[in-house]
Enzyme design. Structure first.
Site, short mmCIF file in Angstrom:
data_model
loop_
_atom_site.label_atom_id
_atom_site.label_comp_id
_atom_site.label_asym_id
_atom_site.label_seq_id
_atom_site.Cartn_x
_atom_site.Cartn_y
_atom_site.Cartn_z
CG HIS A 320 -2.03 0.97 1.17
ND1 HIS A 320 -1.83 2.33 1.22
CD2 HIS A 320 -3.37 0.79 1.05
CE1 HIS A 320 -3.00 2.95 1.15
NE2 HIS A 320 -3.94 2.03 1.04
NE ARG A 340 -2.63 7.40 -1.85
CZ ARG A 340 -2.82 6.30 -2.57
NH1 ARG A 340 -2.82 6.36 -3.89
NH2 ARG A 340 -3.01 5.14 -1.98
#
Length: 540
Positions: A320, A340
């Site tokens: 990740h 994000r």
């Protein structure tokens, strides 16, 4: 990972001067980026399996050791052990296991649900970003299908992906029926409100549904309550599986569980078994920290492989992009991708953005590792990463850290800083097992009587998983495997149940010159100080 980079005070000043940093496209071809910087692609990262049904495939050395190990048990170890009988045994009580148990019980099966820790102690609760499903008018099942294949570099089984995306909208309705909450659009009423949709990395449409930034925790809350209230499910907390049982025809016939409280084996016999044991993050592949829960030690892979179930893509893992790099006591903890998705930028030590933040995870993680490897990372107290620019996100969307990114604010508080004033220092963390046990679109493995659901399976994600598909997978394939297990359990029952498969397995290890002294499953990571032999009350 190299600690060389730009000192934190200097990088912080560069960030302040440039903020908000201008968008910048990746300046290297994706295949070259992955080949040069993804941890799976580095020299020496993989070895070939030499024993078992998937001999010739590559996987990390530490995983190969577990897959090609001998059992913890001999026949004498289970003589006189207490025995439990059920129609369906589900091993693992995270999201996939609870869904499978609920589905099988509602189909009329007597279900035994066994878990290593406690119900809900799993990677499911750590899934923060959301769950994908094509529920929008501007979206389609076909687009979700194509996005998933593309993100996985076209290595996924198309039949598995088709089953996943086709059941997506129904899976969301089912979760709502279990009591799960979802974020709604502004101005929509609670009754009949419109689900809020965001665009996840690698997607061509906004189809990510969430509940703040702790979607997995909310999903697990609803599943846990439903499971505990469901008649027909007997729960065994703190009973990890240490071997699968087989009968004289090669069928899976249950499992040997280890009662951690009493230090003794328990035989759980069943007409069908669903493995929902999760992944391998606690193996800390390539030396990376991990976002995974304490019990993610690849137990299900080792047990299924020993029984004869083939594997696929076990050389592919997801790192990740946004694990915490600093402070050290929080290293590897996950900063949700919802940051994000909401517009937070990635910024290197020179104050520059260097990639599209909503590319697929393998691309973004590799781009970050490239910045660090080439000296543009940020160093602080011996840790190296890059910035996740939460202050500019808060400035662009006032109140988002308070209202939506609750977990992110909590992490920052634990780290001793204000995310509205100071960016996170992040770097990739070991997050997900892309491959696993081979299954069909009903969750059945090639071994009769053995089914799998969730992260332990392979074929659905190819060589990279899209965010949001993990939570969808555990619901869709938990339901499919639970229903198929209930059906299979009504068929021919196992007979002459024991450890009959171990003799052939041991002969295969010896034939390849592999030692019988190496044992699996691991059960807990080495730093847990749990000895799988001396702490289980059976002969060494």
């Amino acid at each position: 990972m190299s600690a060389a980079g730009i000192p934190y005070p200097q990088a912080l000043e560069a960030w302040r001067r440039a903020a908000p940093a201008k968008a910048q496209a990746l300046d290297v071809a994706v295949p070259d980026l992955l080949a040069g910087h993804h941890p799976d692609r580095q020299p020496g990262a993989m070895v070939k399996l030499v024993a078992g049904p998937s001999a010739g495939q590559e996987c990390p050395a530490i995983l190969a050791d577990l897959l090609q190990a001998d059992s913890l048990l001999e026949d004498v170890d289970i003589a006189g052990a207490p025995t439990l009988d059920a129609d369906v045994l589900v091993i693992g009580a995270g999201g996939a296991g609870c869904v499978a148990a609920l589905t099988a019980a509602r189909a009329g099966a007597r279900v035994l649900l066994a878990t290593k820790l406690r119900i809900g102690d799993s990677n499911t609760v750590m899934a923060e970003g959301g769950i994908q499903a094509a529920v929008g008018a501007d979206d389609s099942l076909q687009r979700h299908f194509e996005d998933t294949l593309r993100a996985g570099h076209f290595a996924a089984d198309k039949a598995l992906v088709a089953a996943l995306v086709s059941d997506g909208p129904a899976a969301i309705r089912w979760l709502i029926q279990q009591g799960m909450n979802f974020d709604l659009t502004e101005n929509s009423q609670r009754m009949g409100g419109t689900l809020l949709r965001k665009k996840p990395g690698g997607a061509t449409a906004a189809r990510l549904l969430s509940y703040r930034d702790f979607t997995g925790l909310e999903l697990m809350r609803a599943l846990r309550e439903a499971t505990l209230m469901q008649p027909g499910i007997a729960l065994l907390d703190r009973h990890p599986a240490i071997e699968l049982l087989s009968d004289d025809r090669g069928r899976c016939a249950g499992a040997v569980l280890h009662d951690l409280a009493r230090g003794r084996p328990v035989l759980a016999r069943a007409g069908a078994v669903v493995l929902a044991t999760g992944g391998a993050g606690r193996l800390h592949l390539a030396g990376f920290p991990t976002s995974n829960h304490y019990g993610a030690t690849a137990d299900g892979l080792a047990l299924a492989y020993r029984l004869g179930a083939p594997l696929r893509e076990v050389d592919s893992f997801q790192y990740h992009p946004t694990g915490i790099a600093w402070p050290p006591h929080m290293e590897g903890a996950l900063v949700s991708e919802s940051a994000r998705s909401s517009g937070a930028f990635l910024v290197n030590g020179k104050g520059e953005r260097f990639t599209d933040e909503l590319q697929t995870r393998d691309v973004v993680a590799s781009a970050i590792l490239r910045e660090i490897a080439e000296g543009r990372g940020i160093t602080r107290d011996g840790k190296t990463g890059i910035f996740l620019d939460t202050p500019m996100l808060e400035k662009a969307k006032p109140g988002i850290l308070e209202k939506s990114l609750v977990t992110l604010r909590h992490l920052a508080h634990r780290g001793g800083f204000d995310p509205a004033e100071e960016p996170f220092l992040i770097r990739p963390t070991l997050h997900y097992q892309n491959g696993g046990v081979v299954i069909d679109p009903k969750g059945r493995t090639p071994v009769p009587g053995l089914l799998c659901a969730g992260e332990v399976t392979g074929g659905l994600h190819g060589r990279n998983r899209m965010m949001g598909n993990a939570l969808l997978e555990l619901v869709v394939y938990g339901r499919l495997a639970g229903a198929a297990a209930a059906t299979d359990a009504r068929g021919e029952r196992p007979r002459n149940v024991g450890l009959t498969h171990l003799a052939d397995w041991r002969r295969g290890l010896v034939a390849q010159g592999l030692p019988l002294t190496r044992k699996s499953p691991m059960i807990f990571p080495p730093y847990g100080n749990f000895d799988a032999v001396t702490d289980r009350g059976v002969a060494a």
